[in-house]
Design a protein around this motif. Structure first.
Motif, PDB file in Angstrom:
ATOM      1  N   ILE A 244       9.511  17.925  -0.910  1.00 34.06           N
ATOM      2  CA  ILE A 244       9.300  17.559  -2.307  1.00 34.06           C
ATOM      3  C   ILE A 244       7.796  17.434  -2.537  1.00 34.06           C
ATOM      4  CG2 ILE A 244       9.616  15.086  -1.801  1.00 34.06           C
ATOM      5  CD1 ILE A 244      10.780  14.858  -4.680  1.00 34.06           C
ATOM      6  N   ALA A 245       7.343  17.954  -3.669  1.00 36.75           N
ATOM      7  CA  ALA A 245       5.921  17.962  -3.984  1.00 36.75           C
ATOM      8  C   ALA A 245       5.637  17.075  -5.188  1.00 36.75           C
ATOM      9  CB  ALA A 245       5.453  19.386  -4.274  1.00 36.75           C
ATOM     10  N   GLU A 246       4.537  16.324  -5.071  1.00 31.36           N
ATOM     11  CA  GLU A 246       4.032  15.532  -6.184  1.00 31.36           C
ATOM     12  C   GLU A 246       2.553  15.852  -6.304  1.00 31.36           C
ATOM     13  OE1 GLU A 246       4.131  10.990  -7.948  1.00 31.36           O
ATOM     14  OE2 GLU A 246       4.645  11.359  -5.854  1.00 31.36           O
ATOM     15  N   GLY A 247       2.219  16.753  -7.207  1.00 34.02           N
ATOM     16  CA  GLY A 247       0.866  17.253  -7.276  1.00 34.02           C
ATOM     17  C   GLY A 247       0.563  18.066  -6.031  1.00 34.02           C
ATOM     18  N   SER A 248      -0.532  17.737  -5.355  1.00 40.62           N
ATOM     19  CA  SER A 248      -0.899  18.443  -4.125  1.00 40.62           C
ATOM     20  C   SER A 248      -0.273  17.832  -2.882  1.00 40.62           C
ATOM     21  CB  SER A 248      -2.430  18.443  -3.970  1.00 40.62           C
ATOM     22  OG  SER A 248      -2.908  17.104  -3.890  1.00 40.62           O
ATOM     23  N   HIS A 249       0.393  16.707  -3.048  1.00 41.59           N
ATOM     24  CA  HIS A 249       1.012  16.020  -1.909  1.00 41.59           C
ATOM     25  C   HIS A 249       2.431  16.530  -1.707  1.00 41.59           C
ATOM     26  CE1 HIS A 249       2.002  13.061   1.032  1.00 41.59           C
ATOM     27  NE2 HIS A 249       2.830  12.395   0.235  1.00 41.59           N
ATOM     28  N   VAL A 250       2.749  16.992  -0.496  1.00 42.07           N
ATOM     29  CA  VAL A 250       4.080  17.503  -0.163  1.00 42.07           C
ATOM     30  C   VAL A 250       4.594  16.758   1.057  1.00 42.07           C
ATOM     31  CG1 VAL A 250       5.435  19.536   0.459  1.00 42.07           C
ATOM     32  CG2 VAL A 250       3.455  19.787  -1.053  1.00 42.07           C
ATOM     33  N   TRP A 251       5.842  16.283   0.978  1.00 39.20           N
ATOM     34  CA  TRP A 251       6.417  15.588   2.128  1.00 39.20           C
ATOM     35  C   TRP A 251       7.865  16.002   2.324  1.00 39.20           C
ATOM     36  CZ3 TRP A 251       5.773  13.388  -2.632  1.00 39.20           C
ATOM     37  CH2 TRP A 251       6.863  12.738  -3.203  1.00 39.20           C
TER      38      TRP A 251
END
Length: 350
Positions: free
Chosen positions: A326-333
């Protein structure tokens, strides 16, 4: 053994027995067995019958003190209608079996239960074809079976998503889980007062949990128009049900957190109750929305709404088998499954 490991083992056992009895023609009409939202059986020329069953147990799936019998009758049918919708089929018949304590049998429970059941059944032209009733020592047990129909070979399965397919979801997410949290803190539909702060939001969320609306219309459109490459209903939670779909399709997925259609009432209340609406949307179950994938070339053919319910694109299928991100802006986890699971999650009497 977890619930899903048990299902996998039962499927392997069933397939091995069927394979060992090649001369046994009794299974020749079974085209899809254990492991999907419903089984598919060849019934008559050009038509397949889709069959699903759901079990609702008191103090595991509902509590008697918070669930009106009429609502329970509605929900017992709705959860099975949702499975039929997830196969792209049209519901036709239902069988309901009840296990009841004697005290419940002697009350108005049965009459009110079937009032809610028939109200929903009539809405979707579903006929009650039978069932059973028995006495139980203490708790209510409900077995709901629904049969539907779909054109031969056109049932939509969990398996079928391909890398590059777009991921869509109907309606909104997190409302049912928020409703459950409210029930756990003592909120009840009959105890709300019109002048109470957040009255409308609380009432809407309680109804979302107790009287879910199955997306029958969307299921039929997606199946009949051959739009969905794979589909599942969100009963255990988005994070868990997306994993089921990807596992069946041997794919991965990437979700966009900003695209998730959060229930507006859940967002409104969560800020005042230290709850995260995104976590409810990802891991809260019983929204009974449809989660499906579409080939990009067919996306333009998707209706904007069906029966007043819109759809939202929330991500894309990837070729990273088993990897859900799942991505939130440039952060993906990595998104680990956090939805409801029998024999693992502590039950709260949802």
């Amino acid at each position: 053994m977890s619930e899903f490991a048990f299902i996998d083992e039962l499927r392997r056992l069933t397939q091995s027995k069927r394979g060992a009895s090649s001369s046994d023609t009794r299974s020749s009409t079974l085209t899809l067995g254990i492991g999907d939202d419903a089984a598919v059986i060849q019934s008559r020329p050009g038509v397949d019958t889709v069959v699903t069953t759901d079990l609702l147990v008191e103090d595991v799936d509902f509590r008697r003190d918070s669930m009106l019998p009429r609502m329970l009758g509605h929900k017992a049918l709705a959860v099975s209608l949702s499975d039929i919708a997830a196969m792209g089929a049209a519901p036709r018949w239902s069988l309901i079996s009840l296990g009841l304590p004697e005290s419940v049998w002697e009350s108005n429970f049965v009459a009110e239960f079937y009032e809610g059941f028939f109200s929903l059944a009539d809405h979707y032209s579903v006929s009650l074809a039978g069932g059973d009733v028995s006495r139980t020592p203490e708790t209510i047990v409900i077995d709901s079976i629904v049969l539907g129909e779909v054109l031969r070979g056109q049932a939509v399965r969990r398996r079928g998503a391909q890398p590059g397919d777009l991921i869509f979801v109907t309606g909104t997410l997190g409302g049912a889980a928020a409703g459950l949290r409210l029930l756990e803190t003592g909120a009840r539909p009959h105890s709300l007062h019109e002048r109470e702060v957040d009255h409308d939001a609380i009432a809407a969320l309680l109804l979302r949990q107790m009287c879910p609306e199955p997306r029958v219309g969307w299921g039929r459109v997606l199946g009949e128009e051959r739009l969905a490459t794979a589909m599942i209903d969100i009963s255990d939670g988005l994070s868990s049900d997306l994993r089921h779909l990807c596992r069946a399709s041997d794919t991965g997925a990437l979700l966009q957190s900003a695209s998730l259609p959060l229930d507006v009432h859940a967002v409104e209340l969560c800020g005042r109750r230290a709850l995260d609406p995104l976590l409810l949307a990802l891991h809260g179950g019983e929204d009974f929305e449809l989660l499906f994938t579409v080939n990009p070339k067919d996306a333009a053919r998707l209706p904007r709404q069906v029966d007043g319910t819109p759809v939202t694109q929330i991500g894309e299928i990837t070729n990273e088998i088993g990897c859900i991100r799942i991505a939130e802006g440039s952060h993906v986890w990595n998104l680990e499954p956090g939805g409801f699971e029998h024999f693992k999650t502590r039950h709260t009497g949802r």
